[in-house]
Design an enzyme around this catalytic site. Structure first.
Site, mmCIF file in Angstrom:
data_model
loop_
_atom_site.group_PDB
_atom_site.id
_atom_site.type_symbol
_atom_site.label_atom_id
_atom_site.label_comp_id
_atom_site.label_asym_id
_atom_site.label_seq_id
_atom_site.Cartn_x
_atom_site.Cartn_y
_atom_site.Cartn_z
ATOM 1 N N HIS A 1 2.586 1.239 -5.640
ATOM 2 C CA HIS A 1 2.282 0.386 -6.979
ATOM 3 C C HIS A 1 0.829 0.709 -7.502
ATOM 4 O O HIS A 1 0.721 0.158 -8.493
ATOM 5 C CB HIS A 1 2.671 -0.977 -6.833
ATOM 6 C CG HIS A 1 2.138 -1.724 -5.805
ATOM 7 N ND1 HIS A 1 2.605 -2.178 -4.580
ATOM 8 C CD2 HIS A 1 0.882 -2.205 -5.572
ATOM 9 C CE1 HIS A 1 2.081 -2.801 -3.920
ATOM 10 N NE2 HIS A 1 1.057 -3.008 -4.320
ATOM 11 N N ASP B 1 9.148 1.516 -3.955
ATOM 12 C CA ASP B 1 7.726 1.218 -3.868
ATOM 13 C C ASP B 1 7.052 1.837 -2.695
ATOM 14 O O ASP B 1 6.796 1.152 -1.622
ATOM 15 C CB ASP B 1 7.277 -0.325 -3.816
ATOM 16 C CG ASP B 1 5.776 -0.468 -4.143
ATOM 17 O OD1 ASP B 1 5.274 0.571 -4.484
ATOM 18 O OD2 ASP B 1 5.364 -1.632 -3.814
ATOM 19 N N SER C 1 -1.296 -5.035 0.981
ATOM 20 C CA SER C 1 -0.377 -4.108 0.427
ATOM 21 C C SER C 1 -0.063 -2.774 1.096
ATOM 22 O O SER C 1 -1.121 -2.069 1.299
ATOM 23 C CB SER C 1 -0.423 -3.894 -1.369
ATOM 24 O OG SER C 1 -0.030 -4.950 -1.938
ATOM 25 N N GLY C 2 0.907 -1.968 1.121
ATOM 26 C CA GLY C 2 1.121 -0.528 1.651
ATOM 27 C C GLY C 2 1.209 -0.699 3.061
ATOM 28 O O GLY C 2 1.392 0.209 3.688
ATOM 29 N N GLY D 1 -4.697 -7.208 -0.361
ATOM 30 C CA GLY D 1 -5.107 -6.260 0.598
ATOM 31 C C GLY D 1 -4.272 -5.528 1.691
ATOM 32 O O GLY D 1 -4.690 -4.845 2.308
#
Length: 294
Positions: free
Chosen positions: A90, A140, A243-244, A241
Site C-alpha cells: 500500500h 496488499d 505495516s509490511g 510503522g
C-alpha cells in the site's frame, strides 16, 4: 463496494500506512544506543523488547528525509530469501512512484536497534502484486529485491513460507514484530528497539462480523477480503510503522510467516483484531517471483 463512502474515509483515517510511522523529532544518534530493559513497554501495542537474533528475518524499510539528513524507518518487512524482502504494497501502490524512487530506499537488517550503525542495503527492484488496488480490497503485497544478497548469520536468516497444505488454528502460537508506535499518539522512543507481542489468530466469521458492527455497514460484499486474515486483540497488535511486517506462527517447531500487516482500526484501541494479508493465499505468486527474477 464492500464499504460505504463515509465509512471508507473513517477506515482510511485510522488505517496502518507505512508512512504513518512518524520520524523521531531529532537527528539520529551517531553511536549505537544502550540496550533497553527486556520488558520495556515501547513500540507495537502491548509489546516488549525482542532479544537480539530471535526474529532474524525482520527488516526495516528506510527512506531518506532531508529534514533530518537521515535514513528514517517507514515500515517493516521480512526476509523470505537472502536477496528478497516481503512487505505491504500500500505504500508504493497508492503513490505510484515505484520506477522513480526504488533507489531512494534502503533496508536495515540484522539488528534489533533501528539506528545501531549497521550498513544499509540497497533496493534494486520493487514488485507490487499486479492485482493490488487498495489495501481494503486485498492483494496488499510487494517484494523488494536487494542489490546484493544478505550474508546469512544468527541475526539474518529468511523466514519459512507456509505450504499450501499447512493448517493454522486459533490455538497456534503466533507473534508480531516491528518498530511501530506503542500507541496511536505514541511514537517508538529511544533506543528504538524491535518490539514483539504474542497475539491470537481470529476466526474469519467473527472478524467479519466485528468490523461490520463497528462500521455499521450493510453493504454487499465482504469487509475483510478473501485473501486476508485477522489477528490480535484489544491492547495487543500493530500500529503505524508496523505495516509490511511479519506475523509468524510456530508449526512443528518452525516459525512460519502467515501474515503481512496491512490495516486496522485505531491501533488496537477497540475490540477488533488487525487485518493481515494472508501469505498462504499468495505463496505460489511469491515463489514464482523469486524463481523468475533471480
Amino acid at each position: 463496494p464492500p464499504l460505504l463512502p463515509l465509512q471508507m474515509l473513517w477506515l482510511l483515517f485510522l488505517s496502518l500506512p507505512c508512512l504513518g510511522a512518524s520520524p523521531h523529532p531529532r537527528p539520529l544518534p551517531i553511536v549505537p544506543p544502550a540496550p533497553a530493559p527486556e520488558r520495556e513497554l515501547v513500540g507495537i501495542v502491548g509489546g516488549h523488547s525482542a532479544p537480539q537474533g530471535k526474529w532474524p528475518w525482520q527488516v526495516s524499510l528506510r527512506v531518506y528525509l532531508y529534514r533530518w539528513a537521515s535514513w528514517v524507518h517507514i515500515c517493516g518487512g521480512s526476509l523470505v530469501h537472502p536477496q528478497w524482502v516481503l512487505t505491504a504494497a500500500h505504500y508504493w501502490g497508492s503513490l505510484g512512484v515505484v520506477p522513480l524512487t526504488k533507489r531512494a530506499y534502503r533496508i536495515h537488517a540484522g539488528n534489533v536497534y533501528l539506528y545501531g550503525g549497521r550498513t544499509l542495503l540497497n533496493v534494486s527492484r520493487v514488485i507490487v502484486h499486479p492485482n493490488y488496488i487498495t489495501a481494503f480490497l486485498g492483494f496488499d503485497l510487494a517484494l523488494l529485491k536487494l542489490a546484493t544478497p544478505v550474508r546469512m548469520s544468527s541475526r539474518t536468516r529468511p523466514v519459512t513460507l507456509p505450504l499450501q497444505s499447512l493448517d493454522f488454528s486459533l490455538e497456534d502460537e503466533c507473534w508480531l514484530t516491528g518498530w511501530g508506535r506503542g500507541f496511536y499518539f505514541e511514537p517508538l522512543s529511544p533506543p528504538y528497539r524491535l518490539q514483539q507481542v504474542q497475539i491470537p489468530l481470529e476466526e474469519e466469521g467473527a472478524c467479519e462480523q466485528g468490523y461490520r458492527r463497528f462500521l455499521h455497514t450493510r453493504a454487499n460484499g465482504k469487509v475483510i477480503p478473501e485473501d486476508m486474515l485477522c489477528a490480535g486483540t484489544q491492547g495487543r497488535g500493530p500500529c503505524m510503522g508496523d505495516s509490511g511486517g511479519p506475523l509468524v506462527c510456530k508449526k512443528k517447531g518452525t516459525w512460519v510467516q502467515v501474515g503481512v500487516v496491512s490495516w486496522g482500526i485505531g491501533c488496537s484501541m477497540y475490540e477488533l483484531p488487525a487485518v493481515f494479508t494472508n501469505v498462504q493465499s499468495h505463496v505460489d505468486w511469491i515463489r514464482q517471483q523469486l524463481r523468475r527474477r533471480r
